[in-house]
Write an enzyme that holds these catalytic residues in place. Structure first.
Site, PDB file in Angstrom:
ATOM      1  N   GLY A 224      -3.873  -2.473  -8.055  1.00 13.70           N
ATOM      2  CA  GLY A 224      -4.371  -2.962  -6.734  1.00 13.70           C
ATOM      3  C   GLY A 224      -5.736  -2.496  -6.556  1.00 13.70           C
ATOM      4  N   SER A 225      -6.289  -2.558  -5.073  1.00 15.79           N
ATOM      5  CA  SER A 225      -7.584  -2.340  -4.437  1.00 15.79           C
ATOM      6  C   SER A 225      -7.925  -0.743  -4.805  1.00 15.79           C
ATOM      7  CB  SER A 225      -7.888  -2.816  -3.190  1.00 15.79           C
ATOM      8  OG  SER A 225      -6.977  -1.951  -2.425  1.00 15.79           O
ATOM      9  N   GLY A 228      -6.577   0.741  -1.620  1.00 17.84           N
ATOM     10  CA  GLY A 228      -4.958   0.913  -1.315  1.00 17.84           C
ATOM     11  C   GLY A 228      -4.571   2.142  -2.397  1.00 17.84           C
ATOM     12  N   GLY A 229      -5.276   2.124  -3.537  1.00 21.92           N
ATOM     13  CA  GLY A 229      -4.837   3.168  -4.623  1.00 21.92           C
ATOM     14  C   GLY A 229      -5.105   4.514  -4.295  1.00 21.92           C
ATOM     15  N   GLU A 248      -4.322   1.712 -11.162  1.00 24.19           N
ATOM     16  CA  GLU A 248      -5.138   0.785 -12.000  1.00 24.19           C
ATOM     17  C   GLU A 248      -5.859   0.104 -10.838  1.00 24.19           C
ATOM     18  OE1 GLU A 248      -6.155   0.847 -14.788  1.00 24.19           O
ATOM     19  OE2 GLU A 248      -4.628   2.336 -15.619  1.00 24.19           O
ATOM     20  N   CYS A 285      -9.304  -8.168 -12.146  1.00 23.12           N
ATOM     21  CA  CYS A 285     -10.159  -6.798 -12.125  1.00 23.12           C
ATOM     22  C   CYS A 285     -10.904  -6.446 -13.299  1.00 23.12           C
ATOM     23  CB  CYS A 285      -9.100  -5.937 -12.487  1.00 23.12           C
ATOM     24  SG  CYS A 285      -7.928  -6.150 -13.694  1.00 23.12           S
TER      25      CYS A 285
HETATM   26  P1  NAP Z   1      -4.097  -4.256  -2.769  1.00 22.59           P
HETATM   27  O1  NAP Z   1      -4.235  -4.866  -1.557  1.00 22.59           O
HETATM   28  O2  NAP Z   1      -4.601  -2.775  -3.002  1.00 22.59           O
HETATM   29  O3  NAP Z   1      -2.499  -4.279  -3.066  1.00 22.59           O
HETATM   30  C1  NAP Z   1      -1.906  -3.698  -3.912  1.00 22.59           C
HETATM   31  C2  NAP Z   1      -0.585  -3.008  -3.494  1.00 22.59           C
HETATM   32  O4  NAP Z   1      -0.861  -1.700  -2.700  1.00 22.59           O
HETATM   33  C3  NAP Z   1       0.112  -3.660  -2.330  1.00 22.59           C
HETATM   34  O5  NAP Z   1       1.538  -3.446  -2.660  1.00 22.59           O
HETATM   35  C4  NAP Z   1      -0.193  -3.326  -1.044  1.00 22.59           C
HETATM   36  O6  NAP Z   1       0.833  -3.545  -0.260  1.00 22.59           O
HETATM   37  C5  NAP Z   1      -0.449  -1.882  -1.173  1.00 22.59           C
HETATM   38  N1  NAP Z   1      -1.285  -1.192  -0.515  1.00 22.59           N
HETATM   39  C6  NAP Z   1      -2.735  -1.657  -0.225  1.00 22.59           C
HETATM   40  N2  NAP Z   1      -3.328  -0.880   0.680  1.00 22.59           N
HETATM   41  C7  NAP Z   1      -2.496   0.070   0.836  1.00 22.59           C
HETATM   42  C8  NAP Z   1      -2.510   1.344   1.743  1.00 22.59           C
HETATM   43  N3  NAP Z   1      -3.578   1.498   2.504  1.00 22.59           N
HETATM   44  N4  NAP Z   1      -1.495   2.084   1.802  1.00 22.59           N
HETATM   45  C9  NAP Z   1      -0.408   1.602   1.245  1.00 22.59           C
HETATM   46  N5  NAP Z   1      -0.234   0.723   0.470  1.00 22.59           N
HETATM   47  C10 NAP Z   1      -1.279  -0.282   0.316  1.00 22.59           C
HETATM   48  O7  NAP Z   1      -4.663  -5.110  -4.212  1.00 22.59           O
HETATM   49  P2  NAP Z   1      -4.285  -6.396  -4.445  1.00 22.59           P
HETATM   50  O8  NAP Z   1      -4.776  -7.561  -3.323  1.00 22.59           O
HETATM   51  O9  NAP Z   1      -3.131  -6.776  -4.974  1.00 22.59           O
HETATM   52  O10 NAP Z   1      -5.492  -6.829  -5.645  1.00 22.59           O
HETATM   53  C11 NAP Z   1      -6.787  -6.859  -5.633  1.00 22.59           C
HETATM   54  C12 NAP Z   1      -7.334  -5.659  -6.469  1.00 22.59           C
HETATM   55  O11 NAP Z   1      -6.334  -5.233  -7.247  1.00 22.59           O
HETATM   56  C13 NAP Z   1      -8.659  -5.974  -6.989  1.00 22.59           C
HETATM   57  O12 NAP Z   1      -9.564  -5.008  -6.536  1.00 22.59           O
HETATM   58  C14 NAP Z   1      -8.587  -5.911  -8.496  1.00 22.59           C
HETATM   59  O13 NAP Z   1      -9.731  -5.463  -9.039  1.00 22.59           O
HETATM   60  C15 NAP Z   1      -7.386  -4.827  -8.459  1.00 22.59           C
HETATM   61  N6  NAP Z   1      -6.715  -4.981  -9.599  1.00 22.59           N
HETATM   62  C16 NAP Z   1      -6.975  -4.120 -10.497  1.00 22.59           C
HETATM   63  C17 NAP Z   1      -6.162  -4.215 -11.797  1.00 22.59           C
HETATM   64  C18 NAP Z   1      -6.218  -3.235 -12.886  1.00 22.59           C
HETATM   65  O14 NAP Z   1      -5.549  -3.262 -13.822  1.00 22.59           O
HETATM   66  N7  NAP Z   1      -6.914  -2.298 -12.771  1.00 22.59           N
HETATM   67  C19 NAP Z   1      -5.308  -5.341 -12.040  1.00 22.59           C
HETATM   68  C20 NAP Z   1      -5.493  -6.539 -11.095  1.00 22.59           C
HETATM   69  C21 NAP Z   1      -6.002  -6.225  -9.966  1.00 22.59           C
HETATM   70  P3  NAP Z   1       0.477  -3.732   1.438  1.00 22.59           P
HETATM   71  O15 NAP Z   1      -0.725  -4.539   1.498  1.00 22.59           O
HETATM   72  O16 NAP Z   1       1.948  -4.372   1.785  1.00 22.59           O
HETATM   73  O17 NAP Z   1       0.881  -2.305   1.685  1.00 22.59           O
END
Ligand code: NAP
Length: 496
Positions: A224-225, A228-229, A248, A285
């Protein structure tokens, strides 16, 4: 924590359904059930693990029609992409089945005793690998199959002998639930404990935070972001017993295009790059978020100017679909505005009609500003790219250093060895998990030599990968056995 949350139609914003959020007691129960399933699963054979993973792949394929239709409603990614992603997810499950069956999780180093005084002499040693324990798995929004419930993290953790508790992504909650119910049917049919794969869901960050804090969790895998990570990695590290956190994260994936390459095939490369920037509405990503052009002399500057125009034209012909969520759409608009505020000039920035998907955006900035301003180096998740004009190879290398960490770097024009080519490749390898010399970074092969990760901010663990065969290694840890009894040696690396 809120007791209910909603599933939305990504195209219209209409509410598709309301779900019950996991309570603190539910999270506790899922984590404890995973811990209870661990002894059985860590002692399972490669054949047992393979049987489960293959049945999960078959279940996914059997449910394809309904799952893809639901995924399309919740994500707007379209049936073609989603069917392809489901195929990749099933392929990945079967690949880890094969890996488990070949005995990879049980491989060990045999180091027979050597007589004599140390350090040359030593006792009989064997170095085994044992599964870490229950893994908290955080699904991403932009890959509702491949990086979600039955994605690579779940497949590799199960192959390694670890139970999994999935934290579903709120962007596709009904799909998450249905995929998990499919897993439960397969577990029941194979008489395996339901807790081997648990699920927690909710629309609040609290659900994920509670899960990573739970004492039964032994590791976390996150996609994810970066924000968040970082938040969850800090939670994992702050536990009384800290655990490994394989995050990731976001990435801006620089593409460095040398003038001679652009002179030879600029139009073709512009079309390919525009397709990659707009693919999936830029929600990858591996989206090429930065294009580095080398203005080494007046001729090169002219070639680069022409390429920027070709790229803008090719982007104008792209029609991205709706974004995954309304929140992502507004973050995209904010990210683009930050570019402008930080001094980038827009080559292409059409305003989409009300209710329509975003239009692709292309902006341009000098290398000095890019290096000086962190705002220009943040991932803008959506169909956009920032052209950075560097005056020399040395300055292009400074641009890479400023990026610091990326899933990929692409170098177009390094086919012939030269000191510049060497320097650029060295600079690319210093910050990226994968370096490409042809094509575009979107599209990540699931294979033996894949590396999907990189230095911060693209991942929290640059030595690990979340895609490809080596993803398994994240969930194993080594144990040395010294002067082990014969009965233990005879197990040949299989955990008890
Ligand atoms: P995201 O909003 O960070 O969500 C990923 C997970 O993290 C969700 O389960 C989210 O659930 C949780 N989360 C987010 N913020 C949090 C916090 N502050 N505390 C606790 N949990 C939290 O990311 P996304 O919307 O799924 O994806 C977009 C991002 O992922 C982009 O930046 C993209 O580049 C990246 N990505 C990376 C890869 C890779 O392999 N490197 C692959 C795909 C995507 P909740 O919101 O319910 O907490």
């Amino acid at each position: 924590m809120s007791t209910t949350f909603s599933s939305y139609n990504a195209r219209t914003g209409e509410v598709l359904g309301t779900l019950t959020a996991s309570t603190a007691a539910d999270i506790d129960a899922a984590a404890n059930a995973a811990a209870a399933a661990f002894p059985l699963w860590q002692a399972s054979s490669g054949a047992q693990r393979a049987t489960l993973l293959r049945a999960l792949a078959a279940g996914l394929e059997a449910g394809r029609e309904a799952l893809v239709a639901l995924a399309d409603q919740e994500t707007a990614l379209g049936p073609v992409r989603l069917n392809g992603e489901l195929d990749r997810t099933a392929f990945q499950l079967r690949r880890f089945a094969d890996i488990a069956e070949r005995g990879v999780p049980f491989e060990y180093v045999d180091d027979p005793a050597v007589a004599g005084a140390p350090p040359a002499g030593h006792p009989a040693m064997q170095r085994w690998s044992v599964p870490l324990g229950p893994v908290a798995m955080y699904a991403a929004s932009n890959f509702p199959f491949a990086f979600s419930v039955l994605g690579g993290d779940t497949a590799s953790a199960l192959a390694a002998g670890c139970p999994v508790v999935i934290k579903g992504h709120p962007g596709h909650p009904q799909l998450t639930r249905q995929t998990w119910e499919l897993i439960q049917q397969v577990l029941a049919a194979q008489k395996l404990p339901a807790g081997l794969v648990g699920l927690v869901q909710g629309a609040s960050n609290e659900v994920g935070v509670q899960l990573v804090r739970h004492p039964a969790m032994a590791a976390a895998a996150f996609t994810g972001s970066t924000r968040g990570g970082a938040a969850l990695a800090a939670e994992a590290a702050a536990r009384p017993r800290p655990i490994p956190f394989f995050g990731e994260l976001g990435s801006i994936n620089p593409v460095i295009a040398l003038p001679a390459e652009l002179q030879a095939k600029g139009a073709e490369l512009a079309t390919t790059l525009a397709g990659s920037i707009a693919l999936g509405c830029g929600q990858f990503c591996t989206n090429p978020g930065v294009v580095v052009l080398l203005d080494v002399d007046a001729e090169a500057r002219g070639i680069n100017d022409a390429f920027v125009q070709q790229l803008a034209q090719a982007l104008a012909g792209q029609n991205p679909h709706a974004m995954l969520t309304q929140g992502m759409r507004s973050n995209f608009e904010k990210g683009i505005a930050h570019w402008g505020e930080a001094g980038a000039s827009f080559v292409m920035h059409e305003v989409a009609a009300a209710g329509q998907p975003p239009r692709p955006v292309l902006a341009q900035v000098g290398a000095e500003a890019f290096i000086a301003k962190a705002a220009l180096r943040e991932e803008v998740f959506g169909p956009s790219s920032l052209v950075v004009r560097a005056a020399s190879v040395a300055q292009a290398l400074q641009v890479l250093q400023a990026v610091g960490g990326s899933l990929t770097v692409t170098v177009w024009g390094a086919q012939t060895e030269s000191s510049d080519a060497q320097a650029l490749v060295r600079g690319a390898m210093a910050i990226a998990g994968r370096v490409l010399f042809a094509g575009v970074p979107t599209g990540v092969a699931v294979t033996a030599a894949q590396q999907h990760g990189g230095p911060w901010p693209s991942s929290t663990r640059p030595e690990s990968t979340s895609v490809g065969d080596a993803a398994l290694a994240r969930f194993l840890r080594p144990v040395s056995l010294q002067d082990a009894p014969a009965w233990l040696v005879a197990r040949q690396g299989r955990p008890l």
